[in-house]
Design a protein around this motif. Structure first.
Motif, PDB file in Angstrom:
ATOM      1  N   LEU A  65       0.800  -1.218   0.000  1.00  8.51           N
ATOM      2  CA  LEU A  65       0.000   0.000   0.000  1.00  8.51           C
ATOM      3  C   LEU A  65       0.842   1.282   0.000  1.00  8.51           C
ATOM      4  O   LEU A  65       0.591   2.175  -0.825  1.00  8.51           O
ATOM      5  CB  LEU A  65      -0.965  -0.015   1.189  1.00  8.51           C
ATOM      6  N   PRO A  66       1.823   1.458   0.892  1.00  7.56           N
ATOM      7  CA  PRO A  66       2.631   2.687   0.822  1.00  7.56           C
ATOM      8  C   PRO A  66       3.363   2.846  -0.503  1.00  7.56           C
ATOM      9  O   PRO A  66       3.452   3.957  -1.041  1.00  7.56           O
ATOM     10  CB  PRO A  66       3.618   2.528   1.994  1.00  7.56           C
ATOM     11  N   LEU A  67       3.909   1.729  -1.028  1.00  9.51           N
ATOM     12  CA  LEU A  67       4.600   1.805  -2.317  1.00  9.51           C
ATOM     13  C   LEU A  67       3.632   2.163  -3.427  1.00  9.51           C
ATOM     14  O   LEU A  67       3.970   2.924  -4.343  1.00  9.51           O
ATOM     15  CB  LEU A  67       5.290   0.473  -2.616  1.00  9.51           C
ATOM     16  N   THR A  72       1.958   5.747  -7.499  1.00  9.27           N
ATOM     17  CA  THR A  72       0.797   6.332  -8.193  1.00  9.27           C
ATOM     18  C   THR A  72       0.855   7.849  -8.180  1.00  9.27           C
ATOM     19  O   THR A  72       0.563   8.507  -9.192  1.00  9.27           O
ATOM     20  CB  THR A  72      -0.503   5.853  -7.531  1.00  9.27           C
ATOM     21  N   SER A  73       1.231   8.419  -7.037  1.00  9.26           N
ATOM     22  CA  SER A  73       1.309   9.877  -6.946  1.00  9.26           C
ATOM     23  C   SER A  73       2.338  10.443  -7.906  1.00  9.26           C
ATOM     24  O   SER A  73       2.093  11.445  -8.591  1.00  9.26           O
ATOM     25  CB  SER A  73       1.644  10.282  -5.502  1.00  9.26           C
ATOM     26  N   ILE A 402      12.409   6.138  -9.369  1.00  7.37           N
ATOM     27  CA  ILE A 402      12.453   7.067  -8.227  1.00  7.37           C
ATOM     28  C   ILE A 402      11.646   6.518  -7.056  1.00  7.37           C
ATOM     29  O   ILE A 402      12.073   6.563  -5.895  1.00  7.37           O
ATOM     30  CB  ILE A 402      11.935   8.454  -8.643  1.00  7.37           C
ATOM     31  N   ALA A 403      10.453   5.972  -7.348  1.00  9.34           N
ATOM     32  CA  ALA A 403       9.598   5.445  -6.278  1.00  9.34           C
ATOM     33  C   ALA A 403      10.266   4.274  -5.573  1.00  9.34           C
ATOM     34  O   ALA A 403      10.213   4.168  -4.336  1.00  9.34           O
ATOM     35  CB  ALA A 403       8.252   5.015  -6.856  1.00  9.34           C
ATOM     36  N   ILE A 404      10.904   3.398  -6.329  1.00 11.26           N
ATOM     37  CA  ILE A 404      11.564   2.240  -5.718  1.00 11.26           C
ATOM     38  C   ILE A 404      12.736   2.685  -4.850  1.00 11.26           C
ATOM     39  O   ILE A 404      12.939   2.169  -3.741  1.00 11.26           O
ATOM     40  CB  ILE A 404      12.016   1.249  -6.808  1.00 11.26           C
ATOM     41  N   VAL A 405      13.518   3.648  -5.336  1.00 13.66           N
ATOM     42  CA  VAL A 405      14.660   4.138  -4.550  1.00 13.66           C
ATOM     43  C   VAL A 405      14.180   4.758  -3.235  1.00 13.66           C
ATOM     44  O   VAL A 405      14.718   4.467  -2.156  1.00 13.66           O
ATOM     45  CB  VAL A 405      15.476   5.159  -5.372  1.00 13.66           C
TER      46      VAL A 405
END
Length: 481
Positions: A65-67, A72-73, A402-405
């Protein structure tokens, strides 16, 4: 709801559910890979395997959920900026905060739902999955010997190099560890060949070993001789081990008698923490009183104060002066044995209290994690949304990286902090909230940069002080106006 709010919300929801499903599928596959050793070779029904996956899914939500919110954002707001939709909004007098207002309400609802989910659904699923895993581990072990690793079969641990035969009944290069009533693997059996013999409905599994050796550690009653590690060794041409499977074959897959801190709700965790804290403090006080009484200080009934100088002076000389050499030697030996016994007792109690404190810390961590999930959803939204507006890139490419990092940084900080909190190095409260609190100023910073139409970083804030310093010392001449 205005048309703009509806458009932004629909765009966000479409991406949100798509990303959530994809990430959940990936994490479920990872869970299957992680637990494949527990499922393979157990002759399980399809219903049990599906139940296993169903109970595993809720515990993945705190990761997924946080990821999902972060990714998504970044994707949605990056797409808006890339397609100049934000430019059109700003030209109409609509700020970034106004564009995020509708989604903020949605994220708040998601956070509340996540909190309720973490407090009710996840503990129930954890209760089911752990008990189901323990029941699966008790299934008939004749098919559960995996080559190359140690497998617990009955009361032995067995490792084989490879298995052959139509039913994998022939074993090669067998190593067996058998425990004792006192604990520990004091017996080791090595054999070149082995065969599993058992009828289909038999409760006895016979393991016939050929051409091997039997090693057994000897535990002398004299502790000083144990350092030499004495053992017995014998050779056998054929050796049979019979394993009683009557209890193992009668496994109730619905048995749910095992509990851990991850299975409890907030109210239950609070009561458990209070109970453990009181119990631990009482045990420490009782142990301190016991150790003090064992020293014999109370029996001396001596008050070492200047007012009783005669008694005080009498202890300036060694008490051994009142005895001959043999008696003194026996007194010293008794004192050394008593001291060593006290030190050994202290060491055992220290480990016992350490384990109790570790268990208490785990319960406190589990309590705070339920609140952290809800807050993390809000903070990561305010990290991802302005960051997407800044990088101005949608899709699954750069936003995914970027999201994964960012998420891995957030996740690893949390893991390291929680591991440190278990042994008491860090407060459980600080350890659980640390990664979220680190993301908070990052979200504020990104929101400010996106609101003021600035880039991701401003190098002037680093170069300007250096330039002023160089001008002040005369290394750089100021420009003429």
């Amino acid at each position: 709801m205005k048309i703009l709010d509806r458009y932004i919300l629909v765009s966000y929801l479409q991406t949100f559910f798509t990303v959530f499903i994809i990430l959940m599928f990936i994490f479920v596959l990872q869970a299957i890979w992680l637990y494949i050793g527990e499922l393979a070779g157990k002759d399980l029904d399809v219903a049990i395997i599906l139940k296993f996956l169903l109970y595993t899914t809720p515990k993945l939500v705190p990761m997924v959920l946080p990821l999902t919110i972060l990714l998504t954002s970044i994707m949605v707001f990056g797409s808006f900026a890339e397609n100049y939709e934000f430019a059109a909004m700003k030209s109409s007098g609509i700020s970034l905060q106004r564009a995020m207002r509708g989604l903020t309400v949605f994220i708040l609802l998601v956070s509340v739902t996540a909190f309720v989910f973490a407090n009710n659904v996840i503990p129930a699923a954890e209760f089911k999955i752990i008990n189901l895993r323990k029941n699966i581990a008790k299934m008939k072990p004749a098919m559960a010997i995996t080559a190359g690793v140690f497998n617990e079969v009955g009361n032995i641990n067995i490792k084989v190099d490879k298995k052959t035969g139509d039913n994998d009944q022939y074993l090669h290069d067998v190593i067996i560890h058998t425990g004792t009533e006192r604990g520990g693997d004091y017996t080791v059996i090595k054999s070149k060949e082995g065969e599993l013999v058992s009828s289909e409905n038999s409760n006895v599994l016979s393991l016939i070993l050929t051409d091997g050796n039997y090693y057994r550690e000897v535990q002398p009653s004299d502790y000083s001789k144990r350092d030499h590690k004495p053992f017995m060794k014998s050779y056998f041409k054929e050796y049979t081990i019979n394993i009683d499977l009557s209890e193992l074959n009668q496994v109730d897959m619905e048995d749910e008698s095992y509990t851990t801190q991850s299975m409890l709700r907030i109210g239950e965790l609070t009561k458990s923490i209070d109970s453990f804290s009181v119990s631990l403090n009482e045990r420490k006080e009782a142990f301190a009183t016991s150790m003090y009484s064992r020293t014999g200080v109370k029996s001396l009934d001596i008050n070492f104060t200047p007012a009783e100088s005669d008694k005080y002076k009498s202890f300036k000389h060694s008490i051994l002066d009142n005895y001959n050499s043999d008696q003194s030697q026996r007194i010293v030996d008794d004192a050394i044995r008593t001291t060593n016994a006290a030190i050994s007792h202290l060491s055992i109690k220290k480990q016992e209290f350490k384990q109790s404190a570790r268990r208490l810390n785990k319960y406190e961590i589990a309590l705070h994690e339920k609140y952290v999930l809800a807050v993390a959803c809000i903070i990561l939204f305010f990290v991802g949304a302005p960051l997407g507006a800044i990088i101005r890139k949608g899709g699954m490419g750069l936003p995914m990286v970027i999201a994964i990092v960012i998420f891995l940084t957030y996740h690893f900080i949390g893991i390291f902090a929680k591991n440190s909190a278990e042994d008491g190095s860090v407060s459980p409260f600080i350890a659980t909230w640390l990664s979220t609190l680190i993301m908070l100023p990052l979200g504020v910073y990104f929101t400010y940069r996106a609101t003021t139409d600035q880039g991701l970083f401003s190098f002037d804030m680093f170069t300007e002080p250096i330039s002023k310093f160089l001008k002040k010392i005369g290394l750089v001449k100021p420009k003429d106006k």
